[in-house]
Scaffold this motif. Structure first.
Motif, PDB file in Angstrom:
ATOM      1  N   GLY A  67      -1.263  21.519 -30.472  1.00 26.00           N
ATOM      2  CA  GLY A  67      -1.242  22.834 -29.579  1.00 26.00           C
ATOM      3  C   GLY A  67      -2.227  23.030 -28.805  1.00 26.00           C
ATOM      4  O   GLY A  67      -2.303  23.279 -27.595  1.00 26.00           O
ATOM      5  N   MET A  68      -3.522  23.007 -29.573  1.00 27.14           N
ATOM      6  CA  MET A  68      -4.990  23.212 -28.839  1.00 27.14           C
ATOM      7  C   MET A  68      -5.026  22.562 -27.480  1.00 27.14           C
ATOM      8  O   MET A  68      -5.486  22.859 -26.501  1.00 27.14           O
ATOM      9  CB  MET A  68      -5.876  23.550 -29.792  1.00 27.14           C
TER      10      MET A  68
ATOM     11  N   LEU B 158       6.581  20.042 -25.469  1.00 26.11           N
ATOM     12  CA  LEU B 158       5.870  20.687 -26.588  1.00 26.11           C
ATOM     13  C   LEU B 158       6.670  20.327 -27.771  1.00 26.11           C
ATOM     14  O   LEU B 158       7.667  21.152 -27.845  1.00 26.11           O
ATOM     15  CB  LEU B 158       5.404  22.141 -26.473  1.00 26.11           C
TER      16      LEU B 158
ATOM     17  N   VAL C  17      -2.592  23.082 -24.566  1.00 25.08           N
ATOM     18  CA  VAL C  17      -3.180  24.259 -23.600  1.00 25.08           C
ATOM     19  C   VAL C  17      -4.353  23.974 -22.975  1.00 25.08           C
ATOM     20  O   VAL C  17      -4.648  24.214 -21.451  1.00 25.08           O
ATOM     21  CB  VAL C  17      -3.639  25.584 -24.576  1.00 25.08           C
TER      22      VAL C  17
ATOM     23  N   GLU D 220       3.097  28.842 -30.210  1.00 25.77           N
ATOM     24  CA  GLU D 220       1.671  29.550 -30.313  1.00 25.77           C
ATOM     25  C   GLU D 220       1.231  28.899 -28.570  1.00 25.77           C
ATOM     26  O   GLU D 220       0.696  29.626 -27.880  1.00 25.77           O
ATOM     27  CB  GLU D 220       0.649  29.194 -31.301  1.00 25.77           C
ATOM     28  N   ALA D 221       1.188  27.511 -28.652  1.00 32.64           N
ATOM     29  CA  ALA D 221       0.638  27.106 -27.474  1.00 32.64           C
ATOM     30  C   ALA D 221       1.437  27.449 -26.083  1.00 32.64           C
ATOM     31  O   ALA D 221       1.045  27.790 -24.919  1.00 32.64           O
ATOM     32  CB  ALA D 221       0.742  25.307 -27.543  1.00 32.64           C
TER      33      ALA D 221
ATOM     34  N   MET E 238      -2.052  24.761 -34.252  1.00 31.81           N
ATOM     35  CA  MET E 238      -1.451  25.707 -33.256  1.00 31.81           C
ATOM     36  C   MET E 238      -0.223  24.986 -32.972  1.00 31.81           C
ATOM     37  O   MET E 238      -0.128  24.047 -32.507  1.00 31.81           O
ATOM     38  CB  MET E 238      -2.257  25.429 -32.266  1.00 31.81           C
TER      39      MET E 238
ATOM     40  N   GLN F  58      -7.304  33.363 -25.713  1.00 33.43           N
ATOM     41  CA  GLN F  58      -7.471  32.566 -24.438  1.00 33.43           C
ATOM     42  C   GLN F  58      -8.586  33.342 -23.506  1.00 33.43           C
ATOM     43  O   GLN F  58      -7.826  34.270 -23.161  1.00 33.43           O
ATOM     44  CB  GLN F  58      -6.415  31.837 -24.043  1.00 33.43           C
TER      45      GLN F  58
END
Length: 254
Positions: A37-38, A54, A41, A65-66, A61, A153
């Protein structure tokens, strides 16, 4: 030419989605792939694709969450969740805010998703209820237990950074921005303290002033100044934080 990124922690799944997309939407350009996920992003921030595919379950992550972070920075990016867990998909995604594809991705189902995406790309962007939907999905995936932010973020200079919440010393708001302070740098976000209070774990972050949150694990000491006000010092930073009268109860034992 439409553009996209693909995020899945399994290489074979990324390859399969890319292959199926090339069959049903040859005009689509896949700009990059992410393993978690990180990375997703970061790639969306870097490449600004129109679409992000996704995986829901990714280490570190999650895709949900992303998606929340992507919506903050790139609200015009259309989201498609790839999932093996249809109990989340059927009840939530079919409301129309975002689309989903069940693993393994089948060409016929992906073709339906592509048609929906084409219609949305010609329209007005993401539906306004998406943030509410993402919150509901987080709650469903956590078994009804509230999920708190794990990353913030924020803007550092000219860059967007993902800051693990455990690295944050404190947050201080003014009228427009909130300063997020770590031991190594400070960053700015466009989010008031009253929103962060609801999104951060209250056992970890204490509100000590209407404009200040402090990481309880980073408190080095609490003293009274010459006016009788309590002043908090934190590990790794010289700034002193004043406790307002409304929050003195946090420090009764100090």
């Amino acid at each position: 030419m439409p553009t996209a990124i693909i995020a899945d922690d399994e290489r074979l799944m990324r390859d399969q989605i890319r292959l199926r997309l090339s069959e049903v939407w040859p005009e689509l350009e896949v700009l990059a792939e992410a393993k978690n996920g990180m990375e997703a992003v970061e790639l969306v921030n870097e490449h600004a694709p129109q679409i992000a595919f996704l995986d829901i379950r990714m280490p570190g992550m999650t895709g949900i969450e992303a998606a929340s972070l992507i919506q903050q920075a790139r609200p015009d990016c259309h989201l498609v969740f790839v999932t093996a867990y249809d109990e989340y998909a059927v009840s939530a995604f079919e409301r129309g805010a975002v689309d989903y594809v069940l693993k393994p991705a089948e060409a016929a189902r992906l073709a339906t998703t592509v048609e929906r995406l084409k219609q949305r790309l010609g329209g007005a962007g993401q539906p306004p209820a998406l943030n509410d939907l993402l919150s509901q999905l987080k709650l469903a995936m956590s078994g009804g237990k509230k999920e708190y932010l794990k990353w913030i973020q924020a803007t550092v200079g000219a860059q967007l950074r993902l800051i693990p919440v455990e690295d944050v010393l404190f947050c201080i708001s003014d009228e427009k921005y909130t300063r997020v302070q770590t031991e190594k740098f400070e960053a700015l976000i466009r989010k008031p303290i009253k929103e962060l209070v609801d999104e951060l774990d209250p056992d970890l972050f204490w509100q000590i002033h209407r404009s200040t949150l402090v990481n309880a694990r980073k408190i080095a000491g609490v003293v009274n100044d010459d006016r009788g006000h309590k002043i908090v010092s934190v590990v790794g930073h010289p700034e002193k934080l004043e406790v307002s009268r409304s929050y003195l109860g946090l420090f009764k034992q100090m």
